[in-house]
Scaffold this motif. Sequence first.
Motif, PDB file in Angstrom:
ATOM      1  N   GLU A  91       0.806  -1.213   0.000  1.00  0.00           N
ATOM      2  CA  GLU A  91       0.000   0.000   0.000  1.00  0.00           C
ATOM      3  C   GLU A  91       0.842   1.268   0.000  1.00  0.00           C
ATOM      4  OE1 GLU A  91      -3.215   2.872   0.920  1.00  0.00           O
ATOM      5  OE2 GLU A  91      -2.797   1.198  -0.426  1.00  0.00           O
ATOM      6  N   PHE A  92       1.986   1.233   0.653  1.00  0.00           N
ATOM      7  CA  PHE A  92       2.808   2.433   0.763  1.00  0.00           C
ATOM      8  C   PHE A  92       3.917   2.406  -0.287  1.00  0.00           C
ATOM      9  CE2 PHE A  92       0.973   1.747   4.983  1.00  0.00           C
ATOM     10  CZ  PHE A  92       0.326   2.961   5.158  1.00  0.00           C
ATOM     11  N   ILE A  93       4.045   3.534  -0.980  1.00  0.00           N
ATOM     12  CA  ILE A  93       4.977   3.636  -2.120  1.00  0.00           C
ATOM     13  C   ILE A  93       6.014   4.715  -1.844  1.00  0.00           C
ATOM     14  CG2 ILE A  93       5.178   4.065  -4.602  1.00  0.00           C
ATOM     15  CD1 ILE A  93       3.393   1.682  -4.096  1.00  0.00           C
ATOM     16  N   LEU A  94       7.266   4.424  -2.172  1.00  0.00           N
ATOM     17  CA  LEU A  94       8.314   5.445  -2.220  1.00  0.00           C
ATOM     18  C   LEU A  94       8.910   5.427  -3.617  1.00  0.00           C
ATOM     19  CD1 LEU A  94      10.333   5.079   1.124  1.00  0.00           C
ATOM     20  CD2 LEU A  94       8.934   7.023   0.431  1.00  0.00           C
ATOM     21  N   THR A  95       9.197   6.603  -4.164  1.00  0.00           N
ATOM     22  CA  THR A  95       9.878   6.682  -5.459  1.00  0.00           C
ATOM     23  C   THR A  95      11.216   7.390  -5.285  1.00  0.00           C
ATOM     24  OG1 THR A  95       8.968   8.831  -6.155  1.00  0.00           O
ATOM     25  CG2 THR A  95       7.654   6.864  -6.629  1.00  0.00           C
ATOM     26  N   ILE A 108       4.266  12.073   1.370  1.00  0.00           N
ATOM     27  CA  ILE A 108       5.429  12.595   2.074  1.00  0.00           C
ATOM     28  C   ILE A 108       6.504  12.946   1.050  1.00  0.00           C
ATOM     29  CG2 ILE A 108       4.964  11.262   4.183  1.00  0.00           C
ATOM     30  CD1 ILE A 108       7.186   9.325   3.308  1.00  0.00           C
ATOM     31  N   PHE A 109       7.338  13.901   1.387  1.00  0.00           N
ATOM     32  CA  PHE A 109       8.490  14.171   0.533  1.00  0.00           C
ATOM     33  C   PHE A 109       9.615  14.767   1.367  1.00  0.00           C
ATOM     34  CE2 PHE A 109       5.964  18.060   0.319  1.00  0.00           C
ATOM     35  CZ  PHE A 109       6.901  19.077   0.435  1.00  0.00           C
ATOM     36  N   GLY A 110      10.838  14.544   0.896  1.00  0.00           N
ATOM     37  CA  GLY A 110      12.011  15.043   1.611  1.00  0.00           C
ATOM     38  C   GLY A 110      12.974  15.740   0.667  1.00  0.00           C
ATOM     39  N   LEU A 111      14.102  16.132   1.194  1.00  0.00           N
ATOM     40  CA  LEU A 111      15.098  16.859   0.419  1.00  0.00           C
ATOM     41  C   LEU A 111      15.895  15.927  -0.493  1.00  0.00           C
ATOM     42  CD1 LEU A 111      16.562  19.300   3.093  1.00  0.00           C
ATOM     43  CD2 LEU A 111      15.341  19.947   1.031  1.00  0.00           C
ATOM     44  N   THR A 112      16.352  16.477  -1.601  1.00  0.00           N
ATOM     45  CA  THR A 112      17.250  15.754  -2.508  1.00  0.00           C
ATOM     46  C   THR A 112      18.448  16.651  -2.823  1.00  0.00           C
ATOM     47  OG1 THR A 112      15.889  16.538  -4.367  1.00  0.00           O
ATOM     48  CG2 THR A 112      15.495  14.288  -3.576  1.00  0.00           C
ATOM     49  N   PRO A 113      19.332  16.868  -1.844  1.00  0.00           N
ATOM     50  CA  PRO A 113      20.497  17.740  -2.090  1.00  0.00           C
ATOM     51  C   PRO A 113      21.458  17.125  -3.092  1.00  0.00           C
ATOM     52  CG  PRO A 113      20.667  16.674   0.049  1.00  0.00           C
ATOM     53  CD  PRO A 113      19.313  16.341  -0.475  1.00  0.00           C
ATOM     54  N   TYR A 123       3.267  22.838  -3.031  1.00  0.00           N
ATOM     55  CA  TYR A 123       3.114  22.962  -4.479  1.00  0.00           C
ATOM     56  C   TYR A 123       4.185  22.189  -5.250  1.00  0.00           C
ATOM     57  CZ  TYR A 123       7.082  26.210  -4.492  1.00  0.00           C
ATOM     58  OH  TYR A 123       8.336  26.766  -4.353  1.00  0.00           O
ATOM     59  N   SER A 124       5.219  21.721  -4.574  1.00  0.00           N
ATOM     60  CA  SER A 124       6.321  21.088  -5.286  1.00  0.00           C
ATOM     61  C   SER A 124       6.977  20.042  -4.401  1.00  0.00           C
ATOM     62  CB  SER A 124       7.352  22.149  -5.705  1.00  0.00           C
ATOM     63  OG  SER A 124       8.426  21.560  -6.420  1.00  0.00           O
ATOM     64  N   ALA A 125       7.715  19.137  -5.031  1.00  0.00           N
ATOM     65  CA  ALA A 125       8.477  18.125  -4.315  1.00  0.00           C
ATOM     66  C   ALA A 125       9.476  17.531  -5.294  1.00  0.00           C
ATOM     67  CB  ALA A 125       7.568  17.033  -3.761  1.00  0.00           C
ATOM     68  N   GLY A 126      10.429  16.794  -4.763  1.00  0.00           N
ATOM     69  CA  GLY A 126      11.407  16.135  -5.622  1.00  0.00           C
ATOM     70  C   GLY A 126      11.051  14.669  -5.792  1.00  0.00           C
ATOM     71  N   GLY A 127      10.932  14.203  -7.027  1.00  0.00           N
ATOM     72  CA  GLY A 127      10.576  12.816  -7.284  1.00  0.00           C
ATOM     73  C   GLY A 127      11.603  11.825  -6.792  1.00  0.00           C
ATOM     74  N   GLY A 128      12.819  12.301  -6.501  1.00  0.00           N
ATOM     75  CA  GLY A 128      13.855  11.420  -5.978  1.00  0.00           C
ATOM     76  C   GLY A 128      13.657  11.065  -4.526  1.00  0.00           C
ATOM     77  N   ASN A 129      12.723  11.736  -3.859  1.00  0.00           N
ATOM     78  CA  ASN A 129      12.468  11.467  -2.438  1.00  0.00           C
ATOM     79  C   ASN A 129      10.991  11.749  -2.159  1.00  0.00           C
ATOM     80  OD1 ASN A 129      12.839  10.884   0.238  1.00  0.00           O
ATOM     81  ND2 ASN A 129      14.209  12.590   0.679  1.00  0.00           N
ATOM     82  N   PHE A 130      10.147  10.851  -2.645  1.00  0.00           N
ATOM     83  CA  PHE A 130       8.716  11.099  -2.703  1.00  0.00           C
ATOM     84  C   PHE A 130       7.978   9.830  -2.297  1.00  0.00           C
ATOM     85  CE2 PHE A 130       4.764  12.061  -5.232  1.00  0.00           C
ATOM     86  CZ  PHE A 130       4.490  13.302  -4.660  1.00  0.00           C
ATOM     87  N   GLY A 131       6.880   9.976  -1.564  1.00  0.00           N
ATOM     88  CA  GLY A 131       6.138   8.796  -1.160  1.00  0.00           C
ATOM     89  C   GLY A 131       4.651   9.072  -1.035  1.00  0.00           C
ATOM     90  N   PRO A 173       5.894  17.461   4.550  1.00  0.00           N
ATOM     91  CA  PRO A 173       7.316  17.634   4.201  1.00  0.00           C
ATOM     92  C   PRO A 173       8.179  17.116   5.355  1.00  0.00           C
ATOM     93  CG  PRO A 173       6.417  19.696   5.013  1.00  0.00           C
ATOM     94  CD  PRO A 173       5.272  18.706   5.031  1.00  0.00           C
ATOM     95  N   ILE A 174       9.254  16.413   5.033  1.00  0.00           N
ATOM     96  CA  ILE A 174      10.131  15.840   6.058  1.00  0.00           C
ATOM     97  C   ILE A 174      11.501  16.493   5.955  1.00  0.00           C
ATOM     98  CG2 ILE A 174      11.143  13.740   7.008  1.00  0.00           C
ATOM     99  CD1 ILE A 174       8.878  12.168   5.689  1.00  0.00           C
ATOM    100  N   LEU A 175      11.816  17.335   6.918  1.00  0.00           N
ATOM    101  CA  LEU A 175      13.105  18.016   6.931  1.00  0.00           C
ATOM    102  C   LEU A 175      13.972  17.351   7.995  1.00  0.00           C
ATOM    103  CD1 LEU A 175      14.699  20.250   5.640  1.00  0.00           C
ATOM    104  CD2 LEU A 175      13.713  21.883   7.248  1.00  0.00           C
ATOM    105  N   ASN A 176      14.476  16.181   7.650  1.00  0.00           N
ATOM    106  CA  ASN A 176      15.254  15.351   8.567  1.00  0.00           C
ATOM    107  C   ASN A 176      16.486  14.865   7.819  1.00  0.00           C
ATOM    108  OD1 ASN A 176      16.255  12.980   9.934  1.00  0.00           O
ATOM    109  ND2 ASN A 176      14.346  12.875  11.076  1.00  0.00           N
ATOM    110  N   SER A 177      17.667  15.114   8.358  1.00  0.00           N
ATOM    111  CA  SER A 177      18.909  14.790   7.648  1.00  0.00           C
ATOM    112  C   SER A 177      19.035  13.294   7.360  1.00  0.00           C
ATOM    113  CB  SER A 177      20.117  15.265   8.455  1.00  0.00           C
ATOM    114  OG  SER A 177      20.151  14.655   9.726  1.00  0.00           O
ATOM    115  N   SER A 178      18.412  12.458   8.182  1.00  0.00           N
ATOM    116  CA  SER A 178      18.469  11.013   7.957  1.00  0.00           C
ATOM    117  C   SER A 178      17.525  10.568   6.847  1.00  0.00           C
ATOM    118  CB  SER A 178      18.128  10.261   9.249  1.00  0.00           C
ATOM    119  OG  SER A 178      19.079  10.530  10.249  1.00  0.00           O
ATOM    120  N   PHE A 179      16.756  11.515   6.315  1.00  0.00           N
ATOM    121  CA  PHE A 179      15.832  11.220   5.224  1.00  0.00           C
ATOM    122  C   PHE A 179      16.303  11.829   3.904  1.00  0.00           C
ATOM    123  CE2 PHE A 179      11.549  11.517   3.113  1.00  0.00           C
ATOM    124  CZ  PHE A 179      11.223  10.172   3.178  1.00  0.00           C
ATOM    125  N   PHE A 180      17.443  12.521   3.908  1.00  0.00           N
ATOM    126  CA  PHE A 180      17.944  13.155   2.693  1.00  0.00           C
ATOM    127  C   PHE A 180      18.374  12.097   1.679  1.00  0.00           C
ATOM    128  CE2 PHE A 180      19.591  17.270   4.926  1.00  0.00           C
ATOM    129  CZ  PHE A 180      18.297  17.589   5.245  1.00  0.00           C
TER     130      PHE A 180
END
Length: 363
Positions: free
Chosen positions: A127-131, A157-162, A195-203, A242-249
């Motif tokens: 049921e839960f997807i991450l891309t 959910i989405f996180g950073l993609t530095p 309004y935006s997110a990075g597909g590299g860290n998206f769920g 939005p998840i602003l957590n360094s362990s989720f980058f």
Amino acid sequence: MIFFAVILLLCLIVFVAVSFLFLRVLNKQTGDINSDRIPIVQISIIVAAKNEAQNIERLLFSLARLDYPENNFEVVIVDDQSTDDTNSLVKKFIKNIPNFRLISSDGKIYPAKKGALTVGINSAKFEFILTTDADCVVPIDWLKIAAAYFAEGSDIIFGLTPYLNNNNIVNRISSFERFRGQLLTFLFARLNLPYSAGGGNFGFKKSSFLKIKGYENTLQTLSGDDDLLINEAVKYKLKITPILNSSFFVRTNSLQTWKEYFKQRARHTSTSIYYRNEIQAALALWHLSNIIILFSSYLSIYNWIFLIPLITKIIIDIFIVKCISDKFNYSFNILKIIPLQILYELLLIIHFFNSFKKKEEWQ
């Protein structure tokens, strides 16, 4: 002259107000996740790959290192008609990994990446997807943190993609642009205006994805599989976190050439014309305020007082970057912030006009 002074004053007020929000909202500490108490949910990781032979193995190594029960997650690589060694490299790597599988995008109903992702999502067991993207590297606790937010009821959910850092000038410019762009992305999301997110860290929940009809209403452009999906989710009042957590980058390759850089930026800018009207207006107000303040320095030939807005902007820009950049996994030399910030504003104008003439393609 009075008219220009009034416009400039309004722009300065907008700039200072939003800058205050950056510091107040994004610099706020968030609670750490206790990985020992995270409920285990079953997650499918979907990766759409097209001609990614140079990158895919590094991603696969990071996925194989994930600290999560093997029977509670799967990795689905969707080969989107690659003409290089992507397919054979993936087959070789996953040969003895039971929860990894490779499928083809043959018969996809949507073009480009959205079509390949849809094939992967439809085949997902859970049921839960991450891309994530084929040129990314995921952190070891990625699934644990995602599970914690999914368990709390998040639909998306989405996180950073530095960007991974190097000494390439294109890397430095694109890294600064990404940092400034993600400041806005996370600020708006924390203000309940995502309004935006990075597909590299998206769920997302698969049921939520199907509820908004997947990518069916986001086909105006080949890009925007993440941004436009967020905007569809807003219409359905889904819970977006939005998840602003360094362990989720999730780290990703930066652009290496000017050609790649301008092509990508034009593609991303072209997607923004499909944002909701209120988001377009807010972003336009912010960027125009910055650009007007920047160019107001030319009026100093008539009166030195017109330098004050620019000096104020430079000081505040430096302060924001130094206060928040570490939280976003970036580090910028204080002497380079000024030229990078000026370039950022000027390049926004170039990207805007390039977005009308660049042809989109899924590579």
